[in-house]
Design an enzyme around this catalytic site. Structure first.
Site, PDB file in Angstrom:
ATOM      1  N   HIS B 261      36.274  76.429  32.685  1.00  0.00           N
ATOM      2  CA  HIS B 261      37.521  76.221  33.429  1.00  0.00           C
ATOM      3  C   HIS B 261      38.391  75.155  32.751  1.00  0.00           C
ATOM      4  O   HIS B 261      39.564  75.399  32.433  1.00  0.00           O
ATOM      5  CB  HIS B 261      37.176  75.788  34.866  1.00  0.00           C
ATOM      6  CG  HIS B 261      38.354  75.512  35.741  1.00  0.00           C
ATOM      7  ND1 HIS B 261      38.853  76.428  36.643  1.00  0.00           N
ATOM      8  CD2 HIS B 261      39.141  74.413  35.870  1.00  0.00           C
ATOM      9  CE1 HIS B 261      39.895  75.914  37.275  1.00  0.00           C
ATOM     10  NE2 HIS B 261      40.094  74.682  36.826  1.00  0.00           N
ATOM     11  N   GLU B 262      37.801  74.004  32.490  1.00  0.00           N
ATOM     12  CA  GLU B 262      38.580  72.914  31.879  1.00  0.00           C
ATOM     13  C   GLU B 262      39.031  73.277  30.466  1.00  0.00           C
ATOM     14  O   GLU B 262      40.078  72.822  29.998  1.00  0.00           O
ATOM     15  CB  GLU B 262      37.783  71.607  31.873  1.00  0.00           C
ATOM     16  CG  GLU B 262      37.371  71.079  33.254  1.00  0.00           C
ATOM     17  CD  GLU B 262      38.523  70.819  34.216  1.00  0.00           C
ATOM     18  OE1 GLU B 262      39.654  70.624  33.755  1.00  0.00           O
ATOM     19  OE2 GLU B 262      38.272  70.847  35.441  1.00  0.00           O
ATOM     20  N   HIS B 265      42.416  74.768  30.583  1.00  0.00           N
ATOM     21  CA  HIS B 265      43.457  73.731  30.581  1.00  0.00           C
ATOM     22  C   HIS B 265      43.627  73.158  29.171  1.00  0.00           C
ATOM     23  O   HIS B 265      44.748  72.930  28.697  1.00  0.00           O
ATOM     24  CB  HIS B 265      43.061  72.579  31.516  1.00  0.00           C
ATOM     25  CG  HIS B 265      43.183  72.899  32.983  1.00  0.00           C
ATOM     26  ND1 HIS B 265      44.348  73.345  33.552  1.00  0.00           N
ATOM     27  CD2 HIS B 265      42.278  72.795  34.002  1.00  0.00           C
ATOM     28  CE1 HIS B 265      44.170  73.521  34.870  1.00  0.00           C
ATOM     29  NE2 HIS B 265      42.916  73.197  35.165  1.00  0.00           N
ATOM     30  N   GLU B 291      47.028  76.033  35.943  1.00  0.00           N
ATOM     31  CA  GLU B 291      45.845  76.573  36.625  1.00  0.00           C
ATOM     32  C   GLU B 291      45.626  78.030  36.230  1.00  0.00           C
ATOM     33  O   GLU B 291      44.477  78.501  36.210  1.00  0.00           O
ATOM     34  CB  GLU B 291      46.033  76.423  38.139  1.00  0.00           C
ATOM     35  CG  GLU B 291      44.764  76.483  38.952  1.00  0.00           C
ATOM     36  CD  GLU B 291      43.807  75.309  38.726  1.00  0.00           C
ATOM     37  OE1 GLU B 291      44.225  74.262  38.180  1.00  0.00           O
ATOM     38  OE2 GLU B 291      42.626  75.465  39.082  1.00  0.00           O
TER      39      GLU B 291
END
Lengths: 496, 496
Positions: B261-262, B265, B291
């Site tokens: 997930h990170e 980003h 996001e």
């Protein structure tokens, strides 16, 4: 007190910005990936430039002049003296010279990193000449403002109040007995074989041992950290001190003693007077006094028979039993004397020779008595004379080994040996006051010793001038005989 | 172009200061020991205050007015639009309100950390009332300057151009089918038992696996790091992106998917247009678009059958063979749906319900339709209605679970679900263009997918408005049907 108050507010602001620069600098050396460097350098230069402008702004000069007429108590007066020093140092140079020197220095340092590996003296000398030219200009300007000689004006940045006449006096004394001592000790050590510790020593185990030693030395892990960098240092801020070391899996000895050395710096920083943090008077007194703390912890305590007796079981517990880990063998191992090429690898007996040599050369260089092209021959002569070592043609392990000259930090080198002398003087003094000092060290109890250092050095910060500090702490001026006694006790008589 | 140039220089300077604040903030969350906190907070507040003054200074307003008359190319015009947005947002509030809100926010957040553990709603509500009062003042001032409704004026800080009328339209659609889908999926999953992975999973092994996944996802380790913090985030600067995760030795699954997930980003940040770094137009478009990248990597790629097939052997290699590590079981494990109390632990099917509930409450709160004391009952009703969960009296796992409201970040929550919708739309779009997309993912080859993201999102930064960006990337406006299709394909039909 209005103007004094304005000055303290300005320096509080500078302290906040300095905090961020310090942490960013630590991060650069320990954490930052390669591609982050340009952005980091630009960001730090931007804030660094702002700090310079804030310290040299016209209103600051006005506040200073007015504050000197205000009624201040003793501590405030001491703070004002240090504020004045910072302002005058910052204002001594035109911004054009600061920028030119920064630029020439980073060019020279950057190229040096590869030139040194390639033993490329000619290439290095080209860049160094520009650095020397600008440093001479700097020295000249600072000399005019302070009334000091050019070299003294530079040294004063690191050792406020120290003059080369005094350094000469101290080093003349050293020069009269050190070469003989080195020879005698080497001869004596031939009959005392040392068992080498056998690696590998894992990084994780070395880190555990290092942290154990730091705790023993009183490092506060709630106000600091231990990390890895290619050149060990003590950075961060007084509220959050960041030590670094490097690990070699073939040998644990350097990292362990390096950590103890940096812990000396760290305890000074962690124990500066909290109520004054943010003001110049709360800062460490000088580079030499700072070094006296790291060398006190490393040389006076760390390599002593007593502490090695205390540490031996922990070393064996960490790495497993070895013949090399008896207290006596560890002591022999940690007090070997051997002249070598490299200053940072030198033992405490030969170390001053490396410093004297650099001091003599850099002083002549700044004062215009020699030129960059003269350095290699002088280096060769002096290494021969002080340590009996031949460095001809070996620039990378000779006059190209240190980073200090690459960015024009002339005047710094004496601090190392001044620090060693101060450290011996502190030790002597504490020994007079604590009758069972060696027994306390052997028991791993450094509380009384730390209390003396805290009362006499750390909490004093820059409230006193260096000579006042030395007098107040030890009852006399800097006296090189304690350093000589220390070396003779340890290396000739094998006590301590 | 003189005035435009002055503005770009000012924002370049702000970018440099922002770099130092960002690294100091990362350090605070990952490295800093406890006693460093006060000094750090003071240092960051000092520089933060300077940045605010530099962005709101009178000359900046003059430059802006004059720059709007200058001849600029398209990219410069886009940059000027973003500069104007930043300046107007910074100037909208008087400094007294900024300070009061910061103070009330940090008081509320600080107390919340213990109040939450103690389920102390009454204590928390007292502080929150002050935060809500000041946030309403902020919303009112921003509404007056922008002509928006108070809630929209706050949401515009995170989602420029997004309005609650549009959010209502999207959430009305969601509300019409999501509760049924949750029920149907839960019923269907009862007949598909999942084998639980058996721990412990060492931190070191989890870290290796996480780094492996980051490399697979294209993270550039020469321009970033992976570390540990108690709340995972993606920080640092575009040139040096700092990801964090946390490890639980009982379960590797959350950390692995959290890292993926990170990394979404991070890839956005690492691939913003280099030539424009330092200018507002180079920044990520919005929180929702940001996001959309993390959820694209986590939900569209990370939890897909194809990627889990690719990762399964590496998981078994890291932790040793287990029955749980078959590709099919990992897929079942990573796509379980279960209504729960906590938003951050929610699966992608129930997650939007958590967001809708918060959106409805915070909007009514900002607009003055409800008061702080009404929150617990509303929370209880909505959790019951959306997820069939009873939170009566359980404040700590109910309306006290999130940090967002403690410092008055009202208007942020919709970004999470907007991001999920954008991510599904990007995936649909890429699938149209790359016929063997699933095969590429299964082979661990994300190069074509990354190229699409780079061309369509990352390199576009803020050159386009959000609606323009969505149109240019996908050929249509934000369309929630792709999110619905994605959930139905995965959770009803078990494809993807």
């Amino acid at each position: 007190m209005d103007n004094y108050k304005k000055l303290t507010e300005r320096f509080q602001q500078l302290h906040h910005y300095g905090h961020l620069l310090s942490i960013a600098g630590w991060d650069q050396a320990t954490m930052m990936p390669a591609k982050g460097n340009d952005a980091r350098a630009n960001a730090m230069a931007e804030l660094g430039g702002l700090c310079h402008r804030l310290a040299t702004a016209e209103e600051v000069g006005d506040w200073l002049a007015a504050a000197e007429q205000e009624t201040l108590d003793n501590e405030q007066q001491a703070n004002l003296r240090e504020i004045k020093r910072d302002i005058e140092n910052a204002r001594a140079l035109p911004e054009s010279l600061v920028l030119a020197k920064t630029k020439a220095g980073s060019k020279c340092e950057h190229a040096w990193r590869t030139q040194r590996q390639e033993n490329d003296w000619a290439g290095f000398a080209d860049n160094l000449k520009e650095v020397v030219k600008l440093s001479r200009e700097e020295a000249q300007l600072r000399a005019e403002k302070t009334g000091l000689s050019p070299y003294d004006a530079l040294m004063d940045l690191y050792e406020p109040g120290m003059r080369s006449a005094e350094v000469d006096r101290l080093f003349d004394d050293l020069r009269s007995w050190l070469p003989d001592l080195i020879q005698t000790v080497q001869d004596a050590q031939k009959s005392r074989p040392v068992v080498e510790p056998q690696g590998p020593f894992s990084v994780e185990q070395q880190k555990q041992l290092g942290k154990h030693a730091m705790e023993l030395m009183g490092f506060d892990f709630e106000a600091g950290r231990l990390d890895v960098s290619s050149h060990p240092f003590c950075g961060g801020v007084p509220e959050d001190v960041r030590l670094t070391t490097r690990y070699n899996t073939d040998s644990f000895a350097e990292s362990l003693m390096g950590v103890i050395h940096e812990t000396g710096h760290a305890r000074y920083e962690q124990n500066l007077p909290k109520a004054w943090l943010g003001q110049p008077v709360s800062e460490a007194r000088s580079m030499g006094i700072h070094e006296s703390q790291s060398l006190f912890f490393e040389m006076q305590i760390g390599r002593s028979r007593s502490l090695l007796k205390h540490l031996a079981p922990q070393i064996a517990l960490t790495f497993g039993e070895q013949d090399a880990f008896t207290p006596d063998n560890l002591y022999q191992y940690y007090t070997r004397v051997e002249p070598g090429f490299i200053r940072v690898d030198a033992d405490e007996v030969t170390y001053p020779a490396h410093v004297m040599l650099r001091y003599e050369i850099e002083k002549a260089l700044v004062e215009g008595e020699i030129e960059v092209d003269d350095i290699p021959d002088l280096w060769q002569q002096k290494m021969q004379s002080y340590l009996g070592i031949d460095t001809a043609g070996n620039f990378k392990d000779g006059c190209m080994q240190d980073i200090h000259w690459t960015d024009g930090s002339f005047g710094y080198f004496p601090s190392y040996t001044l620090g060693a002398m101060y450290a011996a003087q502190w030790f002597h003094c504490i020994q007079q006051q604590i009758s069972d000092m060696e027994a306390q060290i052997e028991a791993g109890d450094l509380s009384q010793i730390s209390q003396w250092l805290s009362d006499s050095i750390w909490q004093k910060a820059s409230f006193l001038t260096t000579p006042e500090l030395v007098q107040a702490a030890s009852g006399e001026a800097l006296n090189p005989q304690y350093f000589r006694q220390h070396l003779e006790n340890r290396y000739l008589h094998q006590v301590r």
